[in-house]
Design a protein around this motif. Structure first.
Motif, PDB file in Angstrom:
ATOM      1  N   VAL A 191     -17.936 -32.565  17.263  1.00 31.47           N
ATOM      2  CA  VAL A 191     -16.488 -32.474  17.088  1.00 31.47           C
ATOM      3  C   VAL A 191     -15.840 -32.747  18.448  1.00 31.47           C
ATOM      4  N   PRO A 192     -14.898 -33.668  18.544  1.00 28.82           N
ATOM      5  CA  PRO A 192     -14.269 -33.943  19.839  1.00 28.82           C
ATOM      6  C   PRO A 192     -13.694 -32.686  20.478  1.00 28.82           C
ATOM      7  N   ALA A 193     -13.762 -32.629  21.798  1.00 27.36           N
ATOM      8  CA  ALA A 193     -13.340 -31.428  22.524  1.00 27.36           C
ATOM      9  C   ALA A 193     -11.902 -31.044  22.212  1.00 27.36           C
ATOM     10  N   GLU A 242      -8.096 -27.105  20.189  1.00 26.69           N
ATOM     11  CA  GLU A 242      -6.930 -26.822  19.341  1.00 26.69           C
ATOM     12  C   GLU A 242      -7.237 -25.714  18.340  1.00 26.69           C
ATOM     13  N   ARG A 243      -8.422 -25.780  17.733  1.00 32.59           N
ATOM     14  CA  ARG A 243      -8.782 -24.760  16.748  1.00 32.59           C
ATOM     15  C   ARG A 243      -8.939 -23.391  17.402  1.00 32.59           C
ATOM     16  N   ARG A 262     -14.100 -26.786  29.511  1.00 31.76           N
ATOM     17  CA  ARG A 262     -12.772 -27.190  29.042  1.00 31.76           C
ATOM     18  C   ARG A 262     -12.127 -26.104  28.184  1.00 31.76           C
ATOM     19  N   ILE A 263     -12.916 -25.453  27.352  1.00 32.77           N
ATOM     20  CA  ILE A 263     -12.373 -24.366  26.531  1.00 32.77           C
ATOM     21  C   ILE A 263     -11.816 -23.258  27.417  1.00 32.77           C
ATOM     22  N   LEU A 264     -12.559 -22.865  28.437  1.00 34.32           N
ATOM     23  CA  LEU A 264     -12.126 -21.772  29.307  1.00 34.32           C
ATOM     24  C   LEU A 264     -10.868 -22.136  30.080  1.00 34.32           C
ATOM     25  N   VAL A 265     -10.746 -23.403  30.468  1.00 36.54           N
ATOM     26  CA  VAL A 265      -9.559 -23.846  31.209  1.00 36.54           C
ATOM     27  C   VAL A 265      -8.340 -23.936  30.297  1.00 36.54           C
ATOM     28  N   HIS A 266      -8.525 -24.528  29.118  1.00 38.69           N
ATOM     29  CA  HIS A 266      -7.377 -24.850  28.255  1.00 38.69           C
ATOM     30  C   HIS A 266      -7.008 -23.737  27.280  1.00 38.69           C
ATOM     31  N   VAL A 267      -7.863 -22.714  27.149  1.00 38.61           N
ATOM     32  CA  VAL A 267      -7.502 -21.554  26.324  1.00 38.61           C
ATOM     33  C   VAL A 267      -7.678 -20.310  27.193  1.00 38.61           C
TER      34      VAL A 267
END
Length: 398
Positions: free
Chosen positions: A143-145, A150-151, A189-194
């Protein structure tokens, strides 16, 4: 709406099925339907799927019974022939709105669940000789990052404080995407963007695919939980080779040593199979010993069962009585090791995500913790551990 006519989803098997079931739940709203999301990892799992279908028909005689998941994908004729089954939906269609009469795929909400499961990958490109799951799930797909982030952001905004990344072969993430991003880069990326996400956990990992980037995330990021579940399967090199695993015994031991050196409180889990074809007592003893050598405190022990169409099913089998006896010995060793670990946590303070009942939850290291007094479900509590049993901890919120 009468309770009997509300839609119901029965989930068996892996965390990926849990994630997919929540999406399906949103697409069958308002229907008198029971969906059985099946599992085929072992013969016992297929048998349990059939039992779940029969129970659903007895419980809901007027409902449409729809079967999806790996068991239905791998034996559509057999499940269609069951008189209780209205129809089946294959794995490749299970998240298609049209399969459920919906117009769009909703975001899963995991209502009533303390943690949310997010699919980041599906399928598998490897062919372990004992495993039939690639036949049910197909090749690896990521699944694209951006969609993952977003989810997760939506789930966090909805009140979830812990998210688990799931897949069939999670550590293969990204190989099919432009630029071939790794699972470690996705975690970053998850930790940075969420930034509001408090706890991130990963489902089962293939030890040979844990690269330096992922190792750093697992050991250096405080929001990544100190809990790694490894797909080890065996502790003997010849059995690992016959399983077509890509790691050796020494590789697993070395990886755990690195994890422990960098993050001493990290808890190790593992999948282990007892009684694989050609396994003799000496080979089994190597698997038995790896429980202590890899400090496995969350063991999932499986008795080997032959799956039709797999190479292992054609190998010389171990006698069923011996398989059962070895599985019992392996479970006993794992339980004893887990009990000693839990006892070592008495007097410590643990960060516990409280689950729906309010009287229990799981610590960051995934130890089950029971509370002396209820706390708000979904909250994260500091808990002082007062005592331990062989399977769980007991403590009081501080």
């Amino acid at each position: 709406m009468e309770l009997a006519h509300q839609p119901e989803v029965v989930t068996l098997g892996c965390r990926l099925n849990i994630a997919e079931s929540e999406t399906i739940r949103g697409m069958i709203a308002g229907r008198d339907m029971v969906v059985v999301n099946s599992c085929a990892v072992t013969n016992a799992a297929v048998k349990e799927t059939r039992s779940a279908i029969r129970r659903a028909r007895r419980r809901r005689p007027g409902a449409e019974i729809v079967v999806t998941g790996c068991a239905a994908e791998m034996d559509p004729t057999g499940f269609t022939a069951m008189p209780e089954v209205s129809r089946i939906v294959g794995n490749f269609d299970k998240l298609a709105p049209a399969a459920w009469g919906a117009t769009a795929m909703p975001s899963p909400v995991f209502a009533g669940h303390a943690r949310a499961f997010v699919e980041v990958q599906n399928g598998c490109d490897h062919r372990c000789t004992f495993c039939a799951i690639p036949f049910g799930r197909g090749p690896s797909r990521s699944v694209p990052a951006g969609a993952v982030i977003e989810r997760i952001a939506m789930l966090v905004a909805g009140g979830h404080r812990e998210v688990v990344l799931t897949g069939v072969d999670v550590t293969s993430y990204g190989g099919d995407l432009p630029g071939a991003p790794s699972l470690g880069s996705l975690v970053e990326r998850i930790l940075v963007h969420v930034p509001a996400l408090e706890r991130l956990r990963l489902s089962s990992l293939d030890s040979v695919e844990i690269d330096e980037r992922l190792l750093e995330a697992l050991t250096q990021e405080p929001r990544v939980m100190p809990h790694v579940h490894l797909s080890l399967q065996a502790g003997d090199d010849l059995i690992l080779k016959r399983m077509k695993r890509r790691h050796a015994r020494a590789d697993a031991i070395a990886l755990v040593a690195r994890l422990k050196a960098a993050r001493p409180d990290i808890a190790i889990g593992a999948d282990l199979i007892a009684g694989f074809p050609t396994e003799d007592e000496a080979m089994f003893t190597q698997t038995l010993a790896i429980v202590a050598e890899c400090d496995i405190v969350h063991a999932h022990v499986f008795s080997y069962s032959p799956r039709a169409g797999t190479p292992a099913a054609r190998m010389p089998p171990v006698a069923p009585m011996v398989v059962r006896e070895r599985a019992a010995r392996l479970r006993a060793a794992a339980d004893a090791h887990r009990g000693a670990w839990l006892a070592s946590l008495i007097g410590s303070e643990q960060s516990v995500l409280v689950e729906r009942s309010g009287d229990r939850g799981h610590a960051a290291n995934f130890a089950e913790v029971r509370l002396t007094a209820p706390a708000p479900p979904g909250s994260i509590q500091r808990v002082r551990i007062a005592c331990a049993t062989d399977t769980y901890l007991e403590g009081i919120c501080v």
